[in-house]
Design a protein around this motif. Structure first.
Motif, mmCIF file in Angstrom:
data_model
loop_
_atom_site.group_PDB
_atom_site.id
_atom_site.type_symbol
_atom_site.label_atom_id
_atom_site.label_comp_id
_atom_site.label_asym_id
_atom_site.label_seq_id
_atom_site.Cartn_x
_atom_site.Cartn_y
_atom_site.Cartn_z
ATOM 1 N N ILE A 181 28.866 -42.335 -22.682
ATOM 2 C CA ILE A 181 28.041 -43.520 -22.452
ATOM 3 C C ILE A 181 28.562 -44.307 -21.255
ATOM 4 O O ILE A 181 27.789 -44.808 -20.431
ATOM 5 C CB ILE A 181 28.003 -44.414 -23.714
ATOM 6 C CG1 ILE A 181 27.155 -43.741 -24.799
ATOM 7 C CG2 ILE A 181 27.448 -45.792 -23.389
ATOM 8 C CD1 ILE A 181 26.999 -44.549 -26.051
ATOM 9 N N GLN A 182 29.882 -44.399 -21.119
ATOM 10 C CA GLN A 182 30.456 -45.140 -19.984
ATOM 11 C C GLN A 182 30.068 -44.493 -18.659
ATOM 12 O O GLN A 182 29.749 -45.179 -17.685
ATOM 13 C CB GLN A 182 31.979 -45.214 -20.123
ATOM 14 C CG GLN A 182 32.428 -46.050 -21.302
ATOM 15 C CD GLN A 182 33.881 -46.460 -21.219
ATOM 16 O OE1 GLN A 182 34.240 -47.557 -21.640
ATOM 17 N NE2 GLN A 182 34.736 -45.606 -20.694
ATOM 18 N N LEU A 208 26.329 -45.203 -18.105
ATOM 19 C CA LEU A 208 26.110 -46.597 -17.723
ATOM 20 C C LEU A 208 26.514 -46.850 -16.275
ATOM 21 O O LEU A 208 25.800 -47.527 -15.525
ATOM 22 C CB LEU A 208 26.895 -47.522 -18.642
ATOM 23 C CG LEU A 208 26.376 -47.689 -20.076
ATOM 24 C CD1 LEU A 208 27.266 -48.642 -20.858
ATOM 25 C CD2 LEU A 208 24.942 -48.191 -20.076
ATOM 26 N N SER A 209 27.662 -46.305 -15.863
ATOM 27 C CA SER A 209 28.122 -46.539 -14.487
ATOM 28 C C SER A 209 27.138 -45.972 -13.477
ATOM 29 O O SER A 209 26.989 -46.501 -12.372
ATOM 30 C CB SER A 209 29.511 -45.926 -14.275
ATOM 31 O OG SER A 209 29.466 -44.515 -14.305
ATOM 32 N N PHE A 239 23.849 -48.196 -13.495
ATOM 33 C CA PHE A 239 24.096 -49.434 -12.757
ATOM 34 C C PHE A 239 24.126 -49.224 -11.241
ATOM 35 O O PHE A 239 24.392 -50.170 -10.500
ATOM 36 C CB PHE A 239 25.411 -50.063 -13.216
ATOM 37 C CG PHE A 239 25.365 -50.649 -14.605
ATOM 38 C CD1 PHE A 239 24.168 -51.085 -15.141
ATOM 39 C CD2 PHE A 239 26.506 -50.756 -15.367
ATOM 40 C CE1 PHE A 239 24.107 -51.625 -16.410
ATOM 41 C CE2 PHE A 239 26.465 -51.296 -16.637
ATOM 42 C CZ PHE A 239 25.266 -51.729 -17.174
ATOM 43 N N TYR A 265 18.156 -50.935 -11.529
ATOM 44 C CA TYR A 265 19.179 -51.938 -11.835
ATOM 45 C C TYR A 265 19.296 -52.957 -10.695
ATOM 46 O O TYR A 265 19.392 -54.163 -10.935
ATOM 47 C CB TYR A 265 20.525 -51.259 -12.085
ATOM 48 C CG TYR A 265 21.675 -52.235 -12.232
ATOM 49 C CD1 TYR A 265 21.842 -52.969 -13.396
ATOM 50 C CD2 TYR A 265 22.572 -52.441 -11.187
ATOM 51 C CE1 TYR A 265 22.883 -53.880 -13.532
ATOM 52 C CE2 TYR A 265 23.611 -53.347 -11.305
ATOM 53 C CZ TYR A 265 23.767 -54.059 -12.477
ATOM 54 O OH TYR A 265 24.804 -54.966 -12.600
ATOM 55 N N ILE A 291 18.462 -50.274 -21.341
ATOM 56 C CA ILE A 291 19.076 -48.993 -20.964
ATOM 57 C C ILE A 291 18.553 -47.897 -21.887
ATOM 58 O O ILE A 291 18.834 -47.902 -23.095
ATOM 59 C CB ILE A 291 20.612 -49.068 -21.063
ATOM 60 C CG1 ILE A 291 21.137 -50.150 -20.115
ATOM 61 C CG2 ILE A 291 21.246 -47.725 -20.744
ATOM 62 C CD1 ILE A 291 22.590 -50.479 -20.316
ATOM 63 N N LEU A 339 18.674 -44.464 -23.667
ATOM 64 C CA LEU A 339 19.734 -43.495 -23.976
ATOM 65 C C LEU A 339 19.157 -42.348 -24.799
ATOM 66 O O LEU A 339 18.452 -42.572 -25.780
ATOM 67 C CB LEU A 339 20.862 -44.163 -24.763
ATOM 68 C CG LEU A 339 21.800 -45.091 -23.988
ATOM 69 C CD1 LEU A 339 22.781 -45.751 -24.949
ATOM 70 C CD2 LEU A 339 22.549 -44.333 -22.918
ATOM 71 N N GLN A 368 23.561 -36.997 -24.227
ATOM 72 C CA GLN A 368 24.407 -37.915 -23.469
ATOM 73 C C GLN A 368 25.610 -37.175 -22.893
ATOM 74 O O GLN A 368 25.971 -37.353 -21.727
ATOM 75 C CB GLN A 368 24.896 -39.052 -24.373
ATOM 76 C CG GLN A 368 23.827 -40.035 -24.799
ATOM 77 C CD GLN A 368 24.378 -41.097 -25.735
ATOM 78 O OE1 GLN A 368 25.575 -41.421 -25.682
ATOM 79 N NE2 GLN A 368 23.522 -41.640 -26.582
#
Length: 308
Positions: A45-46, A49-50, A53, A58, A85, A87, A93
């Motif tokens: 997930i990290q 997300l990065s 973004f 975004y 977001i 997912l 993922q």
């Protein structure tokens, strides 16, 4: 980590809303009061997300929520948390994160290789262009013809037939040419020493750009590399201080060139030009890698392409 403060957009200049992915080895590092840490035990997930973004969606969201004045912009966490977001299920993922991480590793390996090659080239320039005892010395004005062009910036034409050298690193286009042959071109003001062009063919040039040509007893490409190595210091030591740093023709003519035999000049120029070509090819690969990664983000982070 998200920065909540920065200069006022356009976003490509501003730090507001900018995101960096921090590796585990930096865990526990101190944070500025304007930096916000987002952490999730699920590493996939990290990574996702990065990357989210860094998407256009975004950036447009940040542009819609920032507040500020002419000098500074900021965002609140309350507003930031409204960003939605999408997912996929957990197995997907992981697959997306792995694909994007592989792309990042490819890009990082190319960046590291380019940095290494640049250092090697810099060392080669230092070694090959350092004058030896048997080298000769002449003033540039004794071994070339130097004068400025007659065109202005407004003369440029998009997709013109010939290169048009102006006072920047960017080479514009134009439909006229005033010279056909081998030449070195440098701006007469601004960024002295950092901009040096070489060409062999038809081109035109700005009224504040010096053309150095008709080389006597010297290899043009060797002179180009010698300029890249030494001209900056000479220019800044002899600059005419005005609104911007500028250099006059006599100062350019007095620039001393130290050089070996014509055969050795050619050898030196060939080595450095080959290294430059290799770097240019690697930078082309890096550009393609970044475009591939951008395409992957568009497909994988919007659900257009499913991996599971």
């Amino acid at each position: 980590i998200v920065s909540t403060v920065g200069s006022k957009p356009p976003m490509y200049d501003s730090m507001v809303g900018k995101v960096i992915f921090v590796k585990a080895k930096y865990a526990g590092a101190l944070l500025n009061q304007n930096a916000v840490l987002f952490k999730n035990k699920n590493n996939s997930i990290q990574i996702i997300l990065s990357n989210i973004f860094n998407t256009k969606r975004y950036v447009e969201f940040i542009e819609s929520i920032y507040r500020g004045n002419a000098n500074q912009a900021s965002i609140t966490l309350e507003e930031l948390f409204k960003f939605q977001i999408p997912l996929p299920p957990l197995p997907e993922q992981g697959a997306i994160a792995e694909a994007l991480s592989d792309a990042d590793a490819w890009i990082e390996s190319l960046e590291q290789l380019i940095a290494k090659k640049r250092l090697i080239k810099q060392g080669a320039m230092q070694e090959l262009l350092t004058p030896k005892e048997d080298w000769e010395v002449k003033k540039l004005g004794e071994m070339s013809i130097i004068y400025t062009g007659k065109k202005n910036n407004q003369d440029k034409i998009e997709n013109g037939s010939y290169p048009f050298f102006v006072r920047s690193q960017t080479v514009e286009r134009i439909n006229s040419y005033s010279f056909d042959g081998e030449a070195i071109l440098i701006p007469g003001e601004g960024n002295l020493g950092s901009i040096v062009h070489y060409i062999n063919g038809k081109f035109d040039f700005h009224q504040r750009v010096y053309k150095i040509s008709d080389f006597i007893g010297s290899n043009g490409k060797y002179l180009y590399w010698y300029f890249r190595m030494y001209f900056g210091n000479h220019a800044m030591q002899n600059t005419v201080k005005a609104t911007v740093d500028s250099i006059r023709l006599p100062t350019l003519q007095e620039f001393k060139i130290q050089y070996p035999s014509l055969t050795e000049q050619t050898h030196i120029a060939t080595i450095l030009s080959d290294m430059d070509a290799e770097l240019e090819a690697l930078e082309g690969q890096l550009g393609k890698a970044r475009k591939v990664k951008q395409g992957m983000m568009q497909e994988l982070l919007t659900g257009r392409v499913r991996l599971v």
